[in-house]
Motif scaffolding. Structure first.
Motif, PDB file in Angstrom:
ATOM      1  N   SER A 111      27.435 -44.869 -55.125  1.00 55.80           N
ATOM      2  CA  SER A 111      27.488 -46.320 -54.943  1.00 55.80           C
ATOM      3  C   SER A 111      27.223 -46.673 -53.479  1.00 55.80           C
ATOM      4  N   PRO A 112      26.717 -47.885 -53.215  1.00 58.55           N
ATOM      5  CA  PRO A 112      26.473 -48.302 -51.822  1.00 58.55           C
ATOM      6  C   PRO A 112      27.737 -48.227 -50.962  1.00 58.55           C
ATOM      7  N   GLU A 113      28.903 -48.547 -51.549  1.00 61.53           N
ATOM      8  CA  GLU A 113      30.155 -48.480 -50.795  1.00 61.53           C
ATOM      9  C   GLU A 113      30.462 -47.051 -50.362  1.00 61.53           C
ATOM     10  N   ALA A 114      30.263 -46.098 -51.284  1.00 62.20           N
ATOM     11  CA  ALA A 114      30.514 -44.692 -50.955  1.00 62.20           C
ATOM     12  C   ALA A 114      29.526 -44.192 -49.915  1.00 62.20           C
ATOM     13  N   GLN A 115      28.273 -44.607 -50.032  1.00 61.60           N
ATOM     14  CA  GLN A 115      27.269 -44.197 -49.050  1.00 61.60           C
ATOM     15  C   GLN A 115      27.640 -44.702 -47.659  1.00 61.60           C
ATOM     16  N   SER A 116      28.052 -45.954 -47.568  1.00 58.82           N
ATOM     17  CA  SER A 116      28.417 -46.528 -46.275  1.00 58.82           C
ATOM     18  C   SER A 116      29.653 -45.848 -45.695  1.00 58.82           C
ATOM     19  N   ALA A 117      30.626 -45.572 -46.549  1.00 59.73           N
ATOM     20  CA  ALA A 117      31.860 -44.949 -46.075  1.00 59.73           C
ATOM     21  C   ALA A 117      31.623 -43.513 -45.618  1.00 59.73           C
ATOM     22  N   LEU A 118      30.749 -42.784 -46.296  1.00 63.94           N
ATOM     23  CA  LEU A 118      30.474 -41.397 -45.929  1.00 63.94           C
ATOM     24  C   LEU A 118      29.727 -41.291 -44.607  1.00 63.94           C
ATOM     25  N   THR A 119      29.014 -42.321 -44.228  1.00 66.96           N
ATOM     26  CA  THR A 119      28.279 -42.286 -42.962  1.00 66.96           C
ATOM     27  C   THR A 119      29.216 -42.078 -41.788  1.00 66.96           C
ATOM     28  N   THR A 120      30.419 -42.645 -41.871  1.00 62.78           N
ATOM     29  CA  THR A 120      31.378 -42.540 -40.763  1.00 62.78           C
ATOM     30  C   THR A 120      32.418 -41.444 -40.979  1.00 62.78           C
ATOM     31  N   ALA A 121      32.293 -40.656 -42.050  1.00 58.13           N
ATOM     32  CA  ALA A 121      33.274 -39.608 -42.338  1.00 58.13           C
ATOM     33  C   ALA A 121      33.389 -38.560 -41.236  1.00 58.13           C
ATOM     34  N   PRO A 122      32.298 -38.213 -40.503  1.00 52.37           N
ATOM     35  CA  PRO A 122      32.449 -37.226 -39.433  1.00 52.37           C
ATOM     36  C   PRO A 122      33.298 -37.706 -38.259  1.00 52.37           C
ATOM     37  N   ALA A 123      33.580 -38.994 -38.165  1.00 56.63           N
ATOM     38  CA  ALA A 123      34.426 -39.515 -37.093  1.00 56.63           C
ATOM     39  C   ALA A 123      35.881 -39.498 -37.535  1.00 56.63           C
ATOM     40  N   THR A 124      36.781 -39.574 -36.571  1.00 55.57           N
ATOM     41  CA  THR A 124      38.198 -39.628 -36.910  1.00 55.57           C
ATOM     42  C   THR A 124      38.526 -40.955 -37.590  1.00 55.57           C
ATOM     43  N   SER A 125      39.592 -41.001 -38.359  1.00 59.98           N
ATOM     44  CA  SER A 125      39.869 -42.163 -39.206  1.00 59.98           C
ATOM     45  C   SER A 125      40.025 -43.484 -38.441  1.00 59.98           C
ATOM     46  N   PRO A 126      40.647 -43.548 -37.247  1.00 65.60           N
ATOM     47  CA  PRO A 126      40.686 -44.843 -36.550  1.00 65.60           C
ATOM     48  C   PRO A 126      39.295 -45.372 -36.223  1.00 65.60           C
ATOM     49  N   VAL A 127      38.372 -44.480 -35.871  1.00 63.35           N
ATOM     50  CA  VAL A 127      36.997 -44.907 -35.583  1.00 63.35           C
ATOM     51  C   VAL A 127      36.311 -45.346 -36.870  1.00 63.35           C
ATOM     52  N   ALA A 128      36.507 -44.597 -37.938  1.00 65.31           N
ATOM     53  CA  ALA A 128      35.911 -44.965 -39.228  1.00 65.31           C
ATOM     54  C   ALA A 128      36.397 -46.341 -39.684  1.00 65.31           C
ATOM     55  N   LEU A 129      37.664 -46.627 -39.443  1.00 67.94           N
ATOM     56  CA  LEU A 129      38.207 -47.936 -39.816  1.00 67.94           C
ATOM     57  C   LEU A 129      37.524 -49.051 -39.035  1.00 67.94           C
TER      58      LEU A 129
END
Length: 219
Positions: A111-129
């Motif tokens: 899904s587009p939401e999963a694709q967008s969320a996975l783009t920032t997965a290599p960063a730590t969670s505060p940055v991903a947020l």
């Protein structure tokens, strides 16, 4: 305060299990995630309710990440001598992770939401947020995938490095930090202070690289 107490108790149980078994699977964060996640599912408690109750604990996440700069300062002379290798290793590992997390979800038609969320997965969670507002990913999903990425990296990478014969603490540290960010850094600090400091460098470079990639893609 039920969920806050359960979260803390589950993490403490994970720490005790790790000390007793010395198994890579006895990761305190992994154990706490499984326990709390299972309890949320069984009780049909929405994530928003859980997040609201544990907000005092979540607020400690940012200062905890900033505190990782302490070993950087203590070992600044060593890190300054090896900065080229650390920068190349950290950025290389992160960019490979970003490319994989960006291209593979598209090939799998997630899904587009999963694709967008996975783009920032290599960063730590505060940055991903923080980046979720730019990528238009659900913040909870972005943070969850970042944590899962760190958990998987912290579990899998040390045995892989052992198999490959990577013994140098700086090499192991920067690999863990750039791939598994905060959780990987905690794992690296268990090996040595040098590995923990290098992991902090890798995690910082990962946050910078992911932010720049998101800015380029958004532009």
């Amino acid at each position: 305060m039920t969920w806050l107490a359960l979260t803390l108790l589950a993490f403490v149980a994970g720490v005790l299990a790790q000390r007793r078994t010395r198994s890579v699977l006895a990761n305190p964060t992994l154990i706490a995630t499984v326990v709390v996640g299972g309890a949320l599912l069984l009780s049909h408690t929405p994530y928003a309710a859980y997040a609201g109750e544990v907000r005092p604990l979540s607020a400690l996440l940012t200062p905890a990440v900033v505190a990782l700069a302490v070993p950087l300062y203590r070992l600044r002379a060593l890190l300054a001598r090896q900065w080229r290798a650390l920068v190349l290793g950290g950025l290389g590992g992160t960019l490979v992770g970003v490319a994989t997390d960006t291209l593979l979800p598209r090939l799998l038609r997630l899904s587009p939401e999963a694709q967008s969320a996975l783009t920032t997965a290599p960063a730590t969670s505060p940055v991903a947020l923080q980046l979720a507002a730019i990528t238009h990913a659900p913040p909870a999903l972005a943070a969850t995938l970042a944590v899962l990425s760190g958990l998987i990296g912290a579990l899998i990478l040390p045995p892989v490095l052992d198999r490959l014969g990577v013994r140098h603490p700086l090499a192991r540290g920067v690999a863990l930090g750039s791939v598994a960010h905060g959780i990987g850094t905690a794992r690296a600090r268990e090996e040595s202070e040098d590995a923990g400091a290098a992991s902090s460098v890798g995690m910082g470079l990962a946050a910078l690289a992911v932010t720049l990639v998101v800015a380029v893609l958004a532009g």
